[in-house]
Design a protein around this motif. Structure first.
Motif, PDB file in Angstrom:
ATOM      1  N   ALA A 135       0.742  -1.117   0.008  1.00  0.00           N
ATOM      2  CA  ALA A 135      -0.010  -0.009  -0.028  1.00  0.00           C
ATOM      3  C   ALA A 135       0.780   1.322  -0.132  1.00  0.00           C
ATOM      4  CB  ALA A 135      -0.965  -0.146   1.076  1.00  0.00           C
ATOM      5  N   SER A 136       2.119   1.350  -0.430  1.00  0.00           N
ATOM      6  CA  SER A 136       3.051   2.411  -0.645  1.00  0.00           C
ATOM      7  C   SER A 136       3.108   3.019   0.655  1.00  0.00           C
ATOM      8  CB  SER A 136       2.306   3.505  -1.409  1.00  0.00           C
ATOM      9  OG  SER A 136       2.120   3.062  -2.865  1.00  0.00           O
ATOM     10  N   ARG A 137       2.960   2.219   1.805  1.00  0.00           N
ATOM     11  CA  ARG A 137       3.347   2.741   3.028  1.00  0.00           C
ATOM     12  C   ARG A 137       4.341   1.766   3.724  1.00  0.00           C
ATOM     13  NH1 ARG A 137      -0.803   6.399   4.799  1.00  0.00           N
ATOM     14  NH2 ARG A 137       0.755   6.548   6.856  1.00  0.00           N
ATOM     15  N   LEU A 138       4.563   0.599   3.478  1.00  0.00           N
ATOM     16  CA  LEU A 138       5.067  -0.433   4.306  1.00  0.00           C
ATOM     17  C   LEU A 138       6.143  -0.936   3.239  1.00  0.00           C
ATOM     18  CD1 LEU A 138       5.504  -2.040   6.784  1.00  0.00           C
ATOM     19  CD2 LEU A 138       3.881  -3.960   5.990  1.00  0.00           C
ATOM     20  N   PHE A 139       7.609  -0.841   3.659  1.00  0.00           N
ATOM     21  CA  PHE A 139       8.622  -0.748   2.718  1.00  0.00           C
ATOM     22  C   PHE A 139       9.597  -1.863   3.400  1.00  0.00           C
ATOM     23  CE2 PHE A 139       7.183   3.326   2.176  1.00  0.00           C
ATOM     24  CZ  PHE A 139       6.806   3.323   0.608  1.00  0.00           C
ATOM     25  N   PHE A 140      10.076  -2.897   2.194  1.00  0.00           N
ATOM     26  CA  PHE A 140      10.920  -3.788   2.888  1.00  0.00           C
ATOM     27  C   PHE A 140      12.307  -3.814   2.124  1.00  0.00           C
ATOM     28  CE2 PHE A 140       6.515  -5.376   2.846  1.00  0.00           C
ATOM     29  CZ  PHE A 140       6.271  -5.972   4.079  1.00  0.00           C
ATOM     30  N   VAL A 141      13.403  -4.172   3.219  1.00  0.00           N
ATOM     31  CA  VAL A 141      14.681  -4.150   2.636  1.00  0.00           C
ATOM     32  C   VAL A 141      15.237  -5.579   3.106  1.00  0.00           C
ATOM     33  CG1 VAL A 141      14.998  -1.709   2.452  1.00  0.00           C
ATOM     34  CG2 VAL A 141      15.615  -3.031   4.646  1.00  0.00           C
ATOM     35  N   GLY A 142      16.402  -5.797   2.723  1.00  0.00           N
ATOM     36  CA  GLY A 142      17.205  -6.739   3.046  1.00  0.00           C
ATOM     37  C   GLY A 142      17.754  -7.820   1.940  1.00  0.00           C
ATOM     38  N   ASP A 143      18.598  -8.493   2.355  1.00  0.00           N
ATOM     39  CA  ASP A 143      19.504  -9.494   1.491  1.00  0.00           C
ATOM     40  C   ASP A 143      18.408 -10.315   0.519  1.00  0.00           C
ATOM     41  OD1 ASP A 143      19.262 -11.468   3.244  1.00  0.00           O
ATOM     42  OD2 ASP A 143      21.069 -11.939   3.471  1.00  0.00           O
ATOM     43  N   SER A 144      17.474 -10.648   1.129  1.00  0.00           N
ATOM     44  CA  SER A 144      16.603 -11.620   0.528  1.00  0.00           C
ATOM     45  C   SER A 144      15.497 -10.842  -0.435  1.00  0.00           C
ATOM     46  CB  SER A 144      15.942 -12.362   1.512  1.00  0.00           C
ATOM     47  OG  SER A 144      16.593 -13.221   2.345  1.00  0.00           O
ATOM     48  N   THR A 145      15.302  -9.602  -0.629  1.00  0.00           N
ATOM     49  CA  THR A 145      14.807  -9.054  -1.272  1.00  0.00           C
ATOM     50  C   THR A 145      15.368  -8.398  -2.692  1.00  0.00           C
ATOM     51  OG1 THR A 145      14.937  -6.617  -0.407  1.00  0.00           O
ATOM     52  CG2 THR A 145      13.278  -8.083   1.024  1.00  0.00           C
ATOM     53  N   VAL A 146      16.207  -9.033  -3.058  1.00  0.00           N
ATOM     54  CA  VAL A 146      16.975  -8.472  -4.048  1.00  0.00           C
ATOM     55  C   VAL A 146      17.187  -9.772  -5.177  1.00  0.00           C
ATOM     56  CG1 VAL A 146      17.942  -6.238  -3.693  1.00  0.00           C
ATOM     57  CG2 VAL A 146      19.227  -8.409  -2.992  1.00  0.00           C
ATOM     58  N   ASP A 147      17.402  -9.334  -6.438  1.00  0.00           N
ATOM     59  CA  ASP A 147      17.361 -10.574  -7.489  1.00  0.00           C
ATOM     60  C   ASP A 147      18.748 -10.700  -7.806  1.00  0.00           C
ATOM     61  OD1 ASP A 147      17.423  -8.545  -9.215  1.00  0.00           O
ATOM     62  OD2 ASP A 147      15.750  -9.338 -10.486  1.00  0.00           O
ATOM     63  N   GLY A 148      19.881  -9.843  -7.273  1.00  0.00           N
ATOM     64  CA  GLY A 148      21.153  -9.916  -7.655  1.00  0.00           C
ATOM     65  C   GLY A 148      21.864  -9.984  -6.149  1.00  0.00           C
ATOM     66  N   PHE A 149      22.920 -10.425  -5.804  1.00  0.00           N
ATOM     67  CA  PHE A 149      23.636 -10.392  -4.654  1.00  0.00           C
ATOM     68  C   PHE A 149      22.767 -11.121  -3.399  1.00  0.00           C
ATOM     69  CE2 PHE A 149      25.293  -7.065  -7.383  1.00  0.00           C
ATOM     70  CZ  PHE A 149      26.536  -7.588  -7.739  1.00  0.00           C
TER      71      PHE A 149
END
Ligand SMILES: Cc1cc2nc3c(=O)[nH]c(=O)nc-3n(C[C@H](O)[C@H](O)[C@H](O)COP(=O)(O)OP(=O)(O)OC[C@H]3O[C@@H](n4cnc5c(N)ncnc54)[C@H](O)[C@@H]3O)c2cc1C
Length: 107
Positions: A73-87
């Protein structure tokens, strides 16, 4: 549970430096430099990590990893090494996800 990590994590920084010093001397001989301080994780005793690391089961695709990085909902954002398709599974991946989400939030 990685016993070796846990044992190391119970030691003071000074003790770790003492233990590392002969290893550095052996490896680097006269180029060895004795550390005056260190930065280290306590990943094994981290109550949230509990020594675990990310694992992607068979048949997980790079597209699946991208989905984990999608905001809600453009309000909750996620980061972390498991959220990228490279590295995936690397610090560089975690950092790339930080930049991605910072840009997304600024937009
Ligand atoms: C033993 C080991 C060696 C590694 N060596 C390398 C290497 O040489 N090079 C490399 O590039 N990568 C290496 N990695 C991988 C690298 O550590 C990870 O890719 C990177 O740390 C991921 O960063 P992150 O920010 O996604 O997650 P993390 O660094 O795991 O950060 C997540 C944080 O969230 C916290 N947390 C979790 N749940 C909660 C909660 N409910 N409430 C509050 N906080 C919570 C955790 O405590 C943790 O501090 C290694 C990993 C391990 C385990």
């Amino acid at each position: 549970m990685p016993t070796m990590h846990l044992n190391l994590e119970t030691l003071t920084d000074a003790r770790v430096i003492d233990e590392a010093w002969p290893v550095l001397q052996k490896q680097y001989e006269d180029k060895a430099v004795r550390r005056i301080g260190i930065q280290r994780s306590r990943w094994g005793s981290d109550p949230f990590a509990c020594g675990a690391t990310s694992h992607s089961p068979p048949r997980v695709s790079e597209a699946d990893l991208r989905v984990l990085g999608e905001p809600v909902a453009s309000r909750l954002f996620f980061v972390g090494d498991s959220t990228v398709d490279g590295f995936y599974g690397f610090v560089l991946g975690a950092y790339a996800s930080d930049l991605r989400e910072a840009k997304r939030i600024l937009r």
